[in-house]
Design an enzyme around this catalytic site. Sequence first.
Site, mmCIF file in Angstrom:
data_model
loop_
_atom_site.group_PDB
_atom_site.id
_atom_site.type_symbol
_atom_site.label_atom_id
_atom_site.label_comp_id
_atom_site.label_asym_id
_atom_site.label_seq_id
_atom_site.Cartn_x
_atom_site.Cartn_y
_atom_site.Cartn_z
ATOM 1 C CG HIS B 110 38.339 40.483 40.276
ATOM 2 N ND1 HIS B 110 38.053 41.774 39.386
ATOM 3 C CD2 HIS B 110 38.408 41.124 41.564
ATOM 4 C CE1 HIS B 110 37.534 42.744 40.081
ATOM 5 N NE2 HIS B 110 37.795 42.395 41.462
ATOM 6 C CG ASP B 149 32.981 44.312 43.804
ATOM 7 O OD1 ASP B 149 33.029 43.663 44.917
ATOM 8 O OD2 ASP B 149 34.182 45.031 43.649
ATOM 9 C CG HIS B 151 37.619 46.240 42.691
ATOM 10 N ND1 HIS B 151 37.140 46.104 43.967
ATOM 11 C CD2 HIS B 151 38.401 47.148 42.897
ATOM 12 C CE1 HIS B 151 37.723 46.823 44.814
ATOM 13 N NE2 HIS B 151 38.531 47.395 44.201
ATOM 14 C CG ASP B 238 34.126 46.818 46.626
ATOM 15 O OD1 ASP B 238 32.938 46.648 46.054
ATOM 16 O OD2 ASP B 238 34.876 45.787 46.491
HETATM 17 ZN ZN ZN Z 1 35.690 44.828 44.743
#
Ligand code: ZN
Lengths: 561, 440
Positions: B110, B149, B151, B238
């Site tokens: 991120h 991931d 996200h 995740d």
């Molecule tokens: Zn993540």
Amino acid sequence: MRKRGNTMLLGIDVGGTFTDAVVISNAKILAQAKYATTHGDLMEGMLAALDLVLSGIDTSQIQRVALSTTIVTNTVVEGKTDKVALVLMPGPGLDIAKMVPQEPYIISGYVDHRGREVARPDESEIKVVCRKAEKIANFAVVGKFAVRNPAIEQAVAAMIRQYVAPAYITIGSEISGSLNFWRRTNSAYYNSAVWRQFGIFATAVNQALTVRGITAPVYVLKADGGTLPLDTARNYPVEAIFTGPAASVLGIMALAAPEGEAVSLDIGGTTTDIALWRDGVPLFAERGAVINGYPTAVRSFWLSSVGIGGDSLVRRQGGVLAVGPSREGPPMAVGGPKPTVSDAMIVAGIASFGDHAKAVAAMAQLAEGEQDVKLIAKEVLQVAAGKITTAIGDMLAAKAAEPVERVADIISSNTIQPNLVVGVGGAAAGIAPLVAAQLGVKVKVPKGATVANAVGAAVAKPTLAVTFRADTEERYFTVAELGLQDKLENKRVSLNDAEILAKKYLAERAAQAGIGVGKMETVYAEEFNLVRGFQTVGKIITCQQQIKPGVFTDVAIEEGE
Amino acid sequence: MQAKPLGLVFFPAFDWAISPTHPEREERLLYTRDQLVEEGLLDIPGIKEYKPRLAKIADAERVHIGVPDIASLITDAHLVSAGGAITAAEAVVSGDVERAFALVRPPGHHAMRVVHGTRGFCTINIEAIMIEYLRRQRGIGRVAIVDTDVHHGDGTQDIFYHDPDTLFISFHQDGRTLYPGTGFTDEAGGPRAFGTTINLPLPPGTTDEGMHYILDNLVLPILADFAPDLIINSAGQDNHYSDPLAGMAVTAQGYARLADKLKADIAVLEGGYSIEDALPYVNTGIILAMAGLDYRRVVEPDIARAPKSIARNTAYIEKLVRQQMGLWQNRFSLSRQACTKAGDYWQRQRHIYYDDSSISEQQLERVRVCTKCHGFITVESQSNGDYQGDYKSIFAAIIPREPCAACRQQAKDAALLAKTQGQFQHYIIQDKENDFVERL
Ligand SMILES: [Zn+2]
Ligand SMILES: [Zn+2]
């Protein structure tokens, strides 16, 4: 005149070539003897060496007997191991069925990383295993994560005993309290596989000593340099593998007591064993010894072997002097066929045995043109030392590259900077000082280096370890080596409390094994907060304590001995 | 048992946390460590463990523009984790091992080009730092990143948005239902790099089946087509059915089979916060798969909990794959169209939120649409700390790796002009051609 009332320690080292025996009293070698090792029946050579060393000794004064023996190594190497019914509870994960020394029986039932029983062992499966393994004398039971809940292995062992009557069942978590299911499995297998042979040996030793009027307690050396009472060792025979190098390291501890950071060299006939030292203690292998190609959980010193010794062949390869790792016989000075490191030592005036003229002839073979034989001899020794220096460099680099788990351990690097070289073994006097010079550090070559192994065995202290682990959320603690799992009364247990408890259980285990507690030390300690849903719900604390390996007494060798 | 040589950098950072009860805390990889050690994975011949090196600040500043600088925003842990990724990459590129897995924390995907603080648990982008290190030190050219991931890997996307030599594919839970709220299909790259950013927003409840449909029908064909020198997997975990921060339904087997098919040269751990029920099994599965070993027995104890596929999701995923395959196949003409539409400069104004640092950033990014190079970039960035009232601003000009003379000159001119106008606190030129950062 030998005074009465002195502590006498008897040490025996059964080596690959010679069986050495020493009697130590008042920090001195009182008597020593050497006899060729009898490979068919180790007892024969051992008793011969024993009788030689005991001549003129009042055996009633001997207070302790310690053996370093190749019995376990030989049993494995010579394929005299027994078949084992290896019963595994692997749970989910890597399939190790084809990675172990013998095809295992896989049964259901397992615990997870927190020691929670996820699946119960199935008695009907165990019944089937027992029927198939009916004729097998020894079992081994190992479960994944069973060190976090030893009850599961004990339950399986109890069920096995309902159907068959094995001579011995090795329980994985008793062999090692550390994580590593694959290594515990291999350890447990070998423990059961050598159990019978070791038992026969232990009985023979006890009888032989009784006949000679020795009533003192008898200990065997382990790969980690500690000792165990012979009768306790009957159930942990795998620990008594590879004791030769361990005896040598302890001999160095007794003879030279290296302080700070140091390197020790045991320079024998064809190999040099290198150990690294910190604060007067040799470093341990990170995970355990490898037996017959299988990694095990047997704790051992971290040794590196390089093919340089007194008998190492010396020749020219493309004009350049090359030393070892091959051997083509003894030194020319004692009738060997080719030049060796020992011949170089004789010509350089460092050693004096055999026929000096033949040693000179050996060096002359290596000379180029009119080159002086003494110069050649010195060059040979430098080349030999150079190979050892390189191997030391590799070990130091490996130490610095050892993975770590914490940022702090990256920032402050885990290096060893030796300031001393200690050399023992036949060729130490010729080579160790050169290695030290190449490293730019001091050197120590203690006298009596040729019986270092027997001395090491004689003076080695007992060692034992326990792993205390508390899970305050699950409210239980375990001491795997004791097969103990119990409710945790105090939910607020701290790392400090854990250390105290670990020491208490170590003392308990020591008492069971019949040994004194000595100096305890923390091998490993860690503490984690457990957070669930942004709340701290408990702690997981692990503390491994051991009785520190060491020697009862430093041993000084007087001139002329 | 002989593994294909796999390098493993395992660095659990047991003394580092964002805060004591944060998902990024000391405990995160504890049970993974226990599982890896208990399995004896580090003893298997062919699996070689490496100690992470410490990355240099210069390695981070090759990628990032820190406000005011990177050193004041990070801890040593970040340099170890970035260094761990570099160590893994070096092991592969030097030929020491066939593949490598950097199982390290803190994570990085991120973290964007400009860094004011920590967002989505990330401060510096460890994959991007590794990739730019390889380009600078090892002459690696084309790189593909597959971000698995849950996200959206918005930081990695941002860093390579204008770089046609870096293919970024991310599948993740739809941004309408999860942090960081981006990663929609229309985020496809700057005009010169159009199509080399591919986003696959997935509905909550997506299973192994859905993930592997995407892998087989889109990701693998596109990778074959792009033919990168290296494939990097941002191996977040995740998407697991037990993850507390997301709502997907992938299993350890699903992840292991993904690693097996993807055959990434280097995998780098990202997120994954089901620290007991997922991570030990997912990581064991990935390691075995990457080492070419049998992973079929790696099954979670509570596998019965894993949700089944939903028909509605399956239909959506099939449509998404068709649509994104169309975009990939037409990317060159779409890129030309985007360039024409943008004119001389492409620009965007964004608001970026740093959840872990309570900072909001306003950013104006401009890139020159250049036919001779990737085009120079300028970024005007200002941030406010929500509580402390801290204000920070920077003007950055970025010279691309192989710039044309015009872009090189204009980037410098833009920075000097901004400095003369004096509206920002800091002025910086990031010169990727000469691997040099100049503060004005
Ligand atoms: Zn993540
Ligand atoms: Zn240009």
